[in-house]
Scaffold this active site. Structure first.
Site, PDB file in Angstrom:
ATOM      1  CG  HIS A 184      -0.392   0.323   2.502  1.00  0.00           C
ATOM      2  ND1 HIS A 184      -0.023  -0.645   3.412  1.00  0.00           N
ATOM      3  CD2 HIS A 184      -0.108   1.511   3.085  1.00  0.00           C
ATOM      4  CE1 HIS A 184       0.461  -0.064   4.497  1.00  0.00           C
ATOM      5  NE2 HIS A 184       0.426   1.243   4.325  1.00  0.00           N
TER       6      HIS A 184
ATOM      7  CG  ASP B 253      -0.091  -3.926   2.756  1.00  0.00           C
ATOM      8  OD1 ASP B 253       0.326  -3.347   1.733  1.00  0.00           O
ATOM      9  OD2 ASP B 253      -0.266  -3.343   3.846  1.00  0.00           O
TER      10      ASP B 253
ATOM     11  CB  SER C 215       2.865   2.049   6.362  1.00  0.00           C
ATOM     12  OG  SER C 215       1.646   2.133   7.047  1.00  0.00           O
TER      13      SER C 215
END
Length: 810
Positions: free
Chosen positions: A622, A665, A760
């Protein structure tokens, strides 16, 4: 000082053709008993020693210890209940379970515990005494019935169980209140259930605990040695209302088992407290308000929150009224709240300690660049070592020095105030040959730590060859240095620490031996007279000597030095801080050298990532949604600051991007040129394919993400987080079934520690033996550091085959 001159034990537990007699014993490696009543005998195997214990007639043999190198057997009348256990090299202590047990099976005919009061509280008369009652049963008339002291026994096979003559002249005998052993029934919630039921309530067959098929899981028996995760038997390792198991049905991950409750009262759980001691499992006070001021709702109530932590499901946890309790092994007492928006919270319970240890984060004003770094090596015998290593040569976790579980000991901070006995860090309080610790494995009392001696050149950087992983202790190595405990050492050292030449392994002179020969151990490398470690001795490689007066001795084989380019091995030892990423712990600069900053080509940091080889970075898929063009991105390596970058950082553009084809992901970035591996830029190691991190394993996250106004913003931060088994994480009160098998959870359920926006794609690494392994890629979470909402990470081990394929073909 504990005695430790005798030698390490053979780790062979041979199967006997008559069954498995050693199943009747509890064994503890590296432990010995102080014994008065004993016999020292020769024995060629552990089974032979056990047979001598069974055959002994002059005294009741309750335990024996076996020294494999000397083939020596010591049988003893004492066990840990009547004597002192101390640390010793090269020995294994075996204690008969029946003499350690304080419960009965069936009518208690074989009960050999130490209960000495009747069910009404009257003290028992000694079986050998004739006052106040002349006995029908005595040690003389019934020598095989265990009629010792005044302990409750059942010499006549009475259906009502063990009994004794009483010291009350008016009451000749009475029965004793002995709890049932949990092999056919369970007390409380079955935490100590030891039976063999292996089907669930609906009749499904249980999956073996050491299997990862059909369900991968984190309850790995070797990581939970005190949870008794045998075969596929129902157990309760995580605080459920009763024992359960993973099932062999691919469509049903786990289910509770139907174990009947025992009819006798449960064993005592020990003292209770009105204040907080440890994790508060024995707290019985009346605090009924949470840390944020919410009122607790009654444990019997099901509004506003439905739950299964009820007095019926947890009958031994004293779930009275709405008082804060800890029925399921949480970090502190807690309760469900009367606020429909807040399901549960921890409670603020006053500590039993007069000066509780502070849990505040470190001083935010301390300049991180100037913080001293502790070197993870030791000088001399390591008495001065004050590092933070807490792993043994075989990868076992160290027991805290202030803890008496699972091993009782006297090496406490109070008894050794100058030995630096902090937390569970490796130390050498008694001038042993090097730092050591007690282990968290009940069957292994202690081991040396996985540390090397300082060479005087620690931290120097060699020219970077290609990245390579070090072998572990089991991997054969012909270098004249060893990894771990040296079980894989195949060098040509052939003299002991005193310079005595070694005897050839195939020779029987001057010392005759049967166990360690080239024929009995064909894979142990027992060539000529070279030093070897065929039995995994914690002391390292050894040999029989050519001195007729010295059976064996150890060899002086040094630990192999780690090079600057080995994956997962930072040159600066990490702080391993228990502080928070949100709320903060600034990392030591360059202590997480695989951390990268993923940026736009204009230099804005927006995600993290992990260097896994000089040309490849792993991040979250992502993170690449901003653009599908590799030229949009660049990678910064070797940075500690997010802005005002240090002059040594490396800035490399991205040449190719690969997202996982099944839309997990996770993504790979190929760098336009290989990173230069230095002391500030080192790859993390990849895990084995499909490896599952054990529940409660402590791992570390790092990043420059949002800190919500706390100090340390702009500097690389770290946090220590426990992995949470998916079974627990998917409970209704946590993430409610949203975590996939290709993901893992980690975090503190109280909140306050988590990865946030900007973290992230960054790493979750776990320390295994001697290196950090990338187990997770930061993926998603519900909010940031919220209570009951741990972070979710892509489980890297599920994608290793894909990762290696992409790297190989591109």
């Amino acid at each position: 000082m504990e005695h430790k001159e005798v030698v390490l034990l053979l780790l062979l537990f041979l199967k006997s053709g008559q069954g498995e007699p050693l199943d009747d014993y509890v064994n503890t490696k590296g432990a010995s008993l102080f014994s008065i009543t004993k016999k020292q005998l020769g024995a060629g195997s552990i089974e032979e020693c056990a047979a001598k214990c069974e055959e002994e007639e002059e005294f009741t043999c309750r335990s024996f210890q076996y020294h494999s190198k000397e083939q020596q057997c010591v049988i003893m009348a004492e066990n840990r209940k009547s004597s002192i256990v101390f640390r010793m090299r090269d020995v294994v202590l075996f204690e008969k379970k029946v003499y350690l047990s304080e419960c009965k099976t069936g009518n208690g005919k074989n009960y050999r515990g130490t209960m000495s009061k009747t069910r009404t509280g009257i003290t028992c008369q000694k079986w050998s005494s004739t006052s106040p009652h002349r006995p029908t049963f005595s040690p003389a008339t019934h020598p095989s019935e265990g009629l010792e002291e005044n302990y409750c026994r059942n010499p006549d096979n009475d259906g009502q169980g063990p009994w004794c003559y009483t010291t009350d002249p008016e009451e000749r005998f009475d029965y004793c209140d002995i709890p049932e052993c949990e092999d056919e029934c369970m007390h409380c919630s079955g935490e100590n259930y030891d039976g063999k039921i292996s089907k669930t309530m609906s009749g499904l067959e249980c999956q073996a605990w050491d299997s990862q098929s059909p369900h991968a899981h984190g309850y790995i028996p070797s990581k939970f040695p005190n949870k008794n995760l045998k075969k596929n038997y129902c157990r309760n390792p995580d605080g459920e209302p009763r024992p359960w198991c993973f099932t062999t049905d691919p469509n049903k991950r786990w289910e509770l088992c139907d174990i009947p409750r025992c009819t006798t009262p449960p064993p005592s759980s020990g003292p209770t407290y009105q204040c907080l001691k440890g994790t508060g499992e024995n707290y019985r006070g009346d605090v009924a308000v949470t840390v944020s001021g919410h009122t607790c709702h009654g444990w019997s109530a099901q509004t506003p929150h439905t739950h299964n932590r009820t007095p019926e499901n947890f009958p031994c946890k004293n779930l009275d009224e709405n008082y804060c309790r800890n029925p399921d092994g949480e970090k502190a007492p807690w309760c469900y709240t009367t606020n429909s928006q807040v399901r549960w919270e921890y409670c603020k319970i006053p500590s039993c300690e007069s000066s509780p240890v502070s849990t505040e984060p470190l001083d935010p004003t301390a300049p991180p660049e100037l913080t001293p770094v502790v070197q993870e090596c030791y000088h001399g015998d390591g008495q001065s070592y004050r590092g933070t290593s807490s792993t043994t040569t075989t990868g076992k976790k160290c027991q805290s020095w202030s803890s008496m579980t699972p091993h009782w000991h006297e090496k406490t901070p109070e008894n050794f105030p100058n030995a630096g006995l902090t937390m569970n860090y490796c130390r050498n309080p008694d001038a042993d040959k090097g730092p050591w610790c007690f282990t968290t494995d009940p069957s292994v009392r202690w081991e040396y730590c996985n540390l090397k001696k300082c060479s005087g050149t620690e931290g120097s950087v060699a020219a970077p060859p290609p990245v390579a992983q070090l072998p572990d202790a089991e991997t054969p190595s012909e270098e004249d240095c060893m990894f771990g405990n040296g079980k894989g050492y195949r060098g040509k050292k052939a003299t002991t620490v005193t310079g005595t030449p070694c005897q050839e392994w195939a020779a029987q002179e001057p010392h005759s031996h049967r166990i360690f020969t080239p024929e009995t151990n064909p894979r142990a490398g027992l060539e000529k007279n070279y030093c070897r470690n065929p039995d995994g001795d914690v002391g390292g490689p050894w040999c029989y000597t050519t001195n007729p007066r010295k059976l064996f001795d150890y060899c002086d084989v040094p630990q192999c030095a780690a090079s600057s380019f080995d994956c997962g091995k930072p040159q600066v030892e990490p702080k391993k801080c228990p502080g928070r990423v949100v709320g903060g712990c600034v990392a030591y600069p360059h202590s997480w050298p695989w951390q990268i900053s993923l940026r736009t080509r204009l230099g804005m940091h927006f995600c993290g990532g992990t260097l896994i080889s000089p040309e490849w970075v792993l991040t979250a898929a992502h993170c690449l949604e901003k653009s599908s063009r590799p030229s949009f991105y660049k990678v910064i390596l070797g940075a500690h600051r997010e802005v005002h970058l240090e002059p040594h950082v490396q800035e490399i553009e991205v040449s190719k991007m690969f997202s996982e084809p099944a839309r997990a992901d996770i993504a790979l970035l190929k760098l336009s040129s290989p990173a230069i591996i230095t002391d500030k830029v080192i790859p993390a190691c990849l895990p084995s394919p499909n490896y599952v991190v054990a529940d409660r394993t402590e791992c570390f996250i790092t990043g420059w993400g949002e800190t919500q106004g706390t100090y340390g913003a702009g500097l690389l931060k770290e946090a220590r987080l426990p992995v949470i088994e998916n079974k627990v994480c998917n409970r209704y009160e946590f993430l409610n079934g949203t975590v996939k098998t290709t993901e893992l959870c980690a975090g503190h359920l109280a909140g306050g520690t988590d990865s946030c926006q900007g973290d992230s794609g960054g790493p979750l690494v776990c320390f295994e033996k001697d290196k950090y392994i990338l187990q997770g890629v930061t993926s998603w979470g519900l909010g940031c550091a919220r209570p009951n909402k741990p972070g979710v990470y892509v489980r890297v081990s599920r994608f290793v085959t894909w990762i290696e394929g992409v790297m190989r073909n591109n």
